[in-house]
Design an enzyme around this catalytic site. Structure first.
Site, mmCIF file in Angstrom:
data_model
loop_
_atom_site.group_PDB
_atom_site.id
_atom_site.type_symbol
_atom_site.label_atom_id
_atom_site.label_comp_id
_atom_site.label_asym_id
_atom_site.label_seq_id
_atom_site.Cartn_x
_atom_site.Cartn_y
_atom_site.Cartn_z
ATOM 1 N N LYS A 177 73.459 87.977 70.343
ATOM 2 C CA LYS A 177 73.690 87.883 68.898
ATOM 3 C C LYS A 177 74.379 89.140 68.367
ATOM 4 O O LYS A 177 75.368 89.061 67.645
ATOM 5 C CB LYS A 177 72.363 87.680 68.141
ATOM 6 C CG LYS A 177 71.568 86.465 68.591
ATOM 7 C CD LYS A 177 70.249 86.325 67.835
ATOM 8 C CE LYS A 177 69.257 87.460 68.053
ATOM 9 N NZ LYS A 177 68.731 87.561 69.444
ATOM 10 N N ARG A 220 63.357 84.170 61.735
ATOM 11 C CA ARG A 220 62.707 84.007 63.037
ATOM 12 C C ARG A 220 61.490 83.097 62.954
ATOM 13 O O ARG A 220 60.836 82.872 63.975
ATOM 14 C CB ARG A 220 62.260 85.375 63.562
ATOM 15 C CG ARG A 220 63.233 85.988 64.578
ATOM 16 C CD ARG A 220 62.760 87.411 64.812
ATOM 17 N NE ARG A 220 63.029 87.962 66.089
ATOM 18 C CZ ARG A 220 64.029 88.810 66.346
ATOM 19 N NH1 ARG A 220 64.907 89.117 65.431
ATOM 20 N NH2 ARG A 220 64.147 89.337 67.540
ATOM 21 N N ARG A 242 69.897 96.896 79.088
ATOM 22 C CA ARG A 242 70.623 97.075 77.817
ATOM 23 C C ARG A 242 70.559 98.530 77.374
ATOM 24 O O ARG A 242 69.543 99.204 77.545
ATOM 25 C CB ARG A 242 70.005 96.187 76.744
ATOM 26 C CG ARG A 242 70.573 96.462 75.354
ATOM 27 C CD ARG A 242 70.323 95.329 74.395
ATOM 28 N NE ARG A 242 68.939 95.222 73.963
ATOM 29 C CZ ARG A 242 68.529 94.358 73.029
ATOM 30 N NH1 ARG A 242 69.406 93.527 72.465
ATOM 31 N NH2 ARG A 242 67.267 94.307 72.696
ATOM 32 N N ARG A 249 66.027 100.989 74.326
ATOM 33 C CA ARG A 249 64.939 100.680 73.396
ATOM 34 C C ARG A 249 63.622 100.604 74.153
ATOM 35 O O ARG A 249 63.561 100.029 75.229
ATOM 36 C CB ARG A 249 65.218 99.348 72.691
ATOM 37 C CG ARG A 249 66.046 99.502 71.433
ATOM 38 C CD ARG A 249 66.516 98.192 70.849
ATOM 39 N NE ARG A 249 65.495 97.155 70.742
ATOM 40 C CZ ARG A 249 65.730 95.917 70.308
ATOM 41 N NH1 ARG A 249 66.961 95.570 69.931
ATOM 42 N NH2 ARG A 249 64.764 95.031 70.246
ATOM 43 N N ARG A 254 58.202 89.033 73.958
ATOM 44 C CA ARG A 254 59.207 88.629 72.955
ATOM 45 C C ARG A 254 59.749 87.241 73.260
ATOM 46 O O ARG A 254 60.032 86.462 72.351
ATOM 47 C CB ARG A 254 60.333 89.661 72.903
ATOM 48 C CG ARG A 254 59.914 90.940 72.152
ATOM 49 C CD ARG A 254 60.700 92.161 72.581
ATOM 50 N NE ARG A 254 62.123 92.054 72.323
ATOM 51 C CZ ARG A 254 63.057 92.751 72.971
ATOM 52 N NH1 ARG A 254 62.701 93.607 73.922
ATOM 53 N NH2 ARG A 254 64.319 92.592 72.687
#
Ligand code: ADP
Ligand code: ADP
Ligand code: ZN
Length: 221
Positions: free
Chosen positions: A18, A93, A132, A165, A176
């Site tokens: 996204k 969400r 990431r 992160r 998640r």
């Protein structure tokens, strides 16, 4: 011909791409990206009272309570830069968030143009998220293998420092993903029923997905 506003939602599990696609759309269509994750990370690092409230939820991979995140998002959506359009990245969400958003958009005369849902299997998401890296300056995403910066540890766009992160650890990622399937994936049906949903295969090359999203956006105008 009058220009129509582009009021978009990007929907998809953590790691679907996204943020990556939103940054590319920002550059091409000159509308802002509103990422609730980025807004709340900024609140946490500023040490504000909202930041203190949200950080525990974020660290565990749980959702921040609807009332809090809706307030933060609607406030940001009042910005002058959102008048010609916006991309919501990571919001809504939950169905409750989607309903609050709908009410606010109707009352502000900002109807939703479309919802782009990126479909990626869970197996691919874990490998994307554990490798990431994020820019401290502009929050662009990189990947140690799939999307390397030109210089290790440095953002191509703004020369900011790249970091990992804390919630991109395997344990939190698995939580998640569960939260996504339980609480967020019902939004696919929600927007399908409103005939606002456009799906793209997110398990594809970044440029290919981008071109599909651009085709969708151009078909909305
Ligand atoms: P999201 O905002 O949906 O959580 P990101 O845009 O941050 O996802 O992308 C998650 C990770 O996957 C990042 O490391 C990014 O570089 C990488 N990525 C994004 N799109 C693709 C893709 N199409 N193929 C492979 N890796 C991707
Ligand atoms: P990702 O890039 O993995 O999709 P985000 O940056 O969007 O992650 O979100 C990080 C965390 O921030 C989430 O795990 C959640 O705790 C919180 N968060 C972000 N957006 C929302 C939202 N719309 N509602 C509730 N919590 C949110
Ligand atoms: Zn940057």
């Amino acid at each position: 011909m009058s220009k129509r506003n582009l009021n978009l939602i990007f929907l998809g599990p953590p790691g679907a791409g996204k943020g990556t696609q939103a940054k590319m759309i920002v550059d091409k269509y000159s509308i802002p990206q509103l990422s609730t994750g980025d807004l709340m990370r900024a609140a946490v690092s500023s040490g504000s009272s909202i930041g203190d409230e949200v950080k525990g939820y974020m660290a565990s991979g749980a959702l921040v309570p609807d009332a809090l995140v809706v307030d933060i998002l609607l406030d940001r959506l009042s910005g002058d830069d959102c008048r010609d359009g916006f991309i919501l990245d990571g919001f809504p969400r939950t169905v409750a968030q989607a309903e609050s958003l709908e009410k606010a958009l109707v009352s502000r005369g900002m109807p939703l143009s479309g919802v782009v849902a990126m479909i990626v299997p869970d197996e691919a998401l874990l490998g994307r998220l554990t490798a990431r890296r994020i820019c401290r300056g502009c929050s662009a995403s990189y990947h140690l293998e799939f999307l390397k910066p030109k210089v290790d540890g440095v953002c191509d766009r703004c020369q900011g420092e790249l970091y990992q992160r804390k919630d991109d650890s395997e344990e939190v990622i698995l939580n998640r993903l569960k939260v996504y399937h339980d609480q967020t994936s019902p939004l696919i049906d929600f927007y399908q029923k409103q005939k606002k949903l456009y799906t793209v295969d997110g398990n594809n090359k970044i440029e290919m997905i981008f071109s599909e999203i651009c085709d969708i956006i151009d078909s909305l105008n």
